[in-house]
Design a protein around this motif. Structure first.
Motif, PDB file in Angstrom:
ATOM      1  N   MET A  48     -11.411  14.465   6.350  1.00 49.51           N
ATOM      2  CA  MET A  48     -10.670  13.271   5.942  1.00 49.51           C
ATOM      3  C   MET A  48      -9.174  13.473   6.168  1.00 49.51           C
ATOM      4  N   GLN A  49      -8.689  14.649   5.849  1.00 49.60           N
ATOM      5  CA  GLN A  49      -7.274  14.954   6.012  1.00 49.60           C
ATOM      6  C   GLN A  49      -6.865  14.856   7.489  1.00 49.60           C
ATOM      7  N   ALA A  50      -7.732  15.293   8.378  1.00 46.21           N
ATOM      8  CA  ALA A  50      -7.426  15.287   9.805  1.00 46.21           C
ATOM      9  C   ALA A  50      -7.598  13.909  10.444  1.00 46.21           C
ATOM     10  N   GLU A  51      -8.574  13.120   9.951  1.00 49.04           N
ATOM     11  CA  GLU A  51      -8.955  11.885  10.635  1.00 49.04           C
ATOM     12  C   GLU A  51      -8.468  10.598   9.981  1.00 49.04           C
ATOM     13  N   LYS A  52      -8.134  10.630   8.711  1.00 50.46           N
ATOM     14  CA  LYS A  52      -7.791   9.403   7.985  1.00 50.46           C
ATOM     15  C   LYS A  52      -6.340   9.462   7.516  1.00 50.46           C
ATOM     16  N   GLU A  53      -5.461   8.813   8.237  1.00 49.81           N
ATOM     17  CA  GLU A  53      -4.042   8.808   7.888  1.00 49.81           C
ATOM     18  C   GLU A  53      -3.812   8.244   6.486  1.00 49.81           C
ATOM     19  N   GLU A  54      -4.669   7.316   6.074  1.00 50.13           N
ATOM     20  CA  GLU A  54      -4.501   6.672   4.767  1.00 50.13           C
ATOM     21  C   GLU A  54      -5.123   7.465   3.614  1.00 50.13           C
ATOM     22  N   PHE A  55      -5.717   8.630   3.893  1.00 48.66           N
ATOM     23  CA  PHE A  55      -6.261   9.488   2.844  1.00 48.66           C
ATOM     24  C   PHE A  55      -5.113  10.181   2.128  1.00 48.66           C
ATOM     25  N   ASP A  56      -5.064  10.050   0.809  1.00 48.70           N
ATOM     26  CA  ASP A  56      -4.025  10.649  -0.024  1.00 48.70           C
ATOM     27  C   ASP A  56      -4.485  12.033  -0.482  1.00 48.70           C
ATOM     28  N   ALA A  57      -4.320  13.023   0.390  1.00 50.84           N
ATOM     29  CA  ALA A  57      -4.824  14.374   0.123  1.00 50.84           C
ATOM     30  C   ALA A  57      -4.163  15.012  -1.098  1.00 50.84           C
ATOM     31  N   GLU A  58      -2.923  14.642  -1.383  1.00 54.46           N
ATOM     32  CA  GLU A  58      -2.220  15.232  -2.528  1.00 54.46           C
ATOM     33  C   GLU A  58      -2.860  14.852  -3.856  1.00 54.46           C
ATOM     34  N   ASN A  59      -3.536  13.723  -3.913  1.00 52.44           N
ATOM     35  CA  ASN A  59      -4.150  13.268  -5.161  1.00 52.44           C
ATOM     36  C   ASN A  59      -5.670  13.409  -5.160  1.00 52.44           C
ATOM     37  N   TYR A  60      -6.215  14.110  -4.173  1.00 49.36           N
ATOM     38  CA  TYR A  60      -7.644  14.413  -4.131  1.00 49.36           C
ATOM     39  C   TYR A  60      -7.994  15.307  -5.315  1.00 49.36           C
ATOM     40  N   THR A  61      -9.137  15.035  -5.938  1.00 45.63           N
ATOM     41  CA  THR A  61      -9.612  15.899  -7.024  1.00 45.63           C
ATOM     42  C   THR A  61     -11.085  16.198  -6.813  1.00 45.63           C
ATOM     43  N   VAL A  62     -11.505  17.340  -7.328  1.00 47.25           N
ATOM     44  CA  VAL A  62     -12.920  17.692  -7.322  1.00 47.25           C
ATOM     45  C   VAL A  62     -13.231  18.375  -8.648  1.00 47.25           C
ATOM     46  N   GLU A  63     -14.379  18.017  -9.203  1.00 46.79           N
ATOM     47  CA  GLU A  63     -14.815  18.570 -10.489  1.00 46.79           C
ATOM     48  C   GLU A  63     -16.262  19.022 -10.350  1.00 46.79           C
ATOM     49  N   ARG A  64     -16.507  20.267 -10.710  1.00 44.50           N
ATOM     50  CA  ARG A  64     -17.878  20.784 -10.710  1.00 44.50           C
ATOM     51  C   ARG A  64     -18.463  20.525 -12.090  1.00 44.50           C
ATOM     52  N   ARG A  65     -19.469  19.661 -12.137  1.00 36.96           N
ATOM     53  CA  ARG A  65     -20.091  19.334 -13.428  1.00 36.96           C
ATOM     54  C   ARG A  65     -21.246  20.262 -13.743  1.00 36.96           C
ATOM     55  N   THR A  66     -22.054  20.575 -12.745  1.00 33.55           N
ATOM     56  CA  THR A  66     -23.165  21.516 -12.868  1.00 33.55           C
ATOM     57  C   THR A  66     -23.209  22.280 -11.548  1.00 33.55           C
ATOM     58  N   PRO A  67     -24.060  23.293 -11.438  1.00 24.78           N
ATOM     59  CA  PRO A  67     -24.142  24.012 -10.158  1.00 24.78           C
ATOM     60  C   PRO A  67     -24.532  23.117  -8.965  1.00 24.78           C
ATOM     61  N   THR A  68     -25.152  21.967  -9.240  1.00 25.36           N
ATOM     62  CA  THR A  68     -25.561  21.081  -8.144  1.00 25.36           C
ATOM     63  C   THR A  68     -24.975  19.675  -8.256  1.00 25.36           C
ATOM     64  N   GLU A  69     -23.892  19.542  -9.023  1.00 25.22           N
ATOM     65  CA  GLU A  69     -23.241  18.231  -9.133  1.00 25.22           C
ATOM     66  C   GLU A  69     -21.725  18.388  -9.113  1.00 25.22           C
ATOM     67  N   PHE A  70     -21.129  17.823  -8.068  1.00 29.04           N
ATOM     68  CA  PHE A  70     -19.685  17.823  -7.892  1.00 29.04           C
ATOM     69  C   PHE A  70     -19.215  16.385  -7.770  1.00 29.04           C
ATOM     70  N   LEU A  71     -18.118  16.056  -8.451  1.00 31.29           N
ATOM     71  CA  LEU A  71     -17.474  14.744  -8.302  1.00 31.29           C
ATOM     72  C   LEU A  71     -16.174  14.970  -7.540  1.00 31.29           C
ATOM     73  N   ALA A  72     -16.061  14.341  -6.398  1.00 30.40           N
ATOM     74  CA  ALA A  72     -14.855  14.455  -5.578  1.00 30.40           C
ATOM     75  C   ALA A  72     -14.268  13.068  -5.389  1.00 30.40           C
ATOM     76  N   THR A  73     -12.989  12.927  -5.664  1.00 25.63           N
ATOM     77  CA  THR A  73     -12.316  11.642  -5.564  1.00 25.63           C
ATOM     78  C   THR A  73     -11.327  11.671  -4.403  1.00 25.63           C
ATOM     79  N   PHE A  74     -11.529  10.708  -3.492  1.00 28.65           N
ATOM     80  CA  PHE A  74     -10.717  10.564  -2.287  1.00 28.65           C
ATOM     81  C   PHE A  74      -9.879   9.287  -2.424  1.00 28.65           C
ATOM     82  N   PRO A  75      -8.616   9.401  -2.831  1.00 28.06           N
ATOM     83  CA  PRO A  75      -7.773   8.214  -2.983  1.00 28.06           C
ATOM     84  C   PRO A  75      -7.245   7.726  -1.624  1.00 28.06           C
ATOM     85  N   LYS A  76      -6.988   6.439  -1.570  1.00 25.78           N
ATOM     86  CA  LYS A  76      -6.456   5.825  -0.355  1.00 25.78           C
ATOM     87  C   LYS A  76      -5.014   5.388  -0.610  1.00 25.78           C
ATOM     88  N   LYS A  77      -4.131   5.765   0.321  1.00 22.14           N
ATOM     89  CA  LYS A  77      -2.709   5.392   0.212  1.00 22.14           C
ATOM     90  C   LYS A  77      -2.557   3.893   0.333  1.00 22.14           C
TER      91      LYS A  77
END
Length: 77
Positions: A48-77
């Motif tokens: 996303m960082q390489a291909e999407k100019e409108e991806f706000d990489a500075e505000n990207y977050t990821v949270e590991r909830r369980t060993p098989t569940e991750f929440l990743a948030t990709f904000p758009k500028k």
């Protein structure tokens, strides 16, 4: 910030990135796409960082909830 959530754990791996990119493209500026994944989506972050100019990489977050569940948030500028 408006948020769209997409659970990709049941989507075949080869189809995940195209669906995520399509969902991200549909967002308006200032919105975010949160994906639920079975692993940390670090390769997707770099893609996303390489291909999407409108991806706000500075505000990207990821949270590991369980060993098989991750929440990743990709904000758009």
């Amino acid at each position: 910030m408006a948020e769209t959530k997409l659970d990709v754990r049941e989507i075949p791996p080869a189809e995940r990135h195209p669906k995520i990119h399509a969902a991200f493209d549909e967002l308006e500026s200032g919105e975010a796409l949160t994906i639920v994944n079975d692993h940390e989506p670090k390769p997707l972050f770099y893609e996303m960082q390489a291909e999407k100019e409108e991806f706000d990489a500075e505000n990207y977050t990821v949270e590991r909830r369980t060993p098989t569940e991750f929440l990743a948030t990709f904000p758009k500028k």
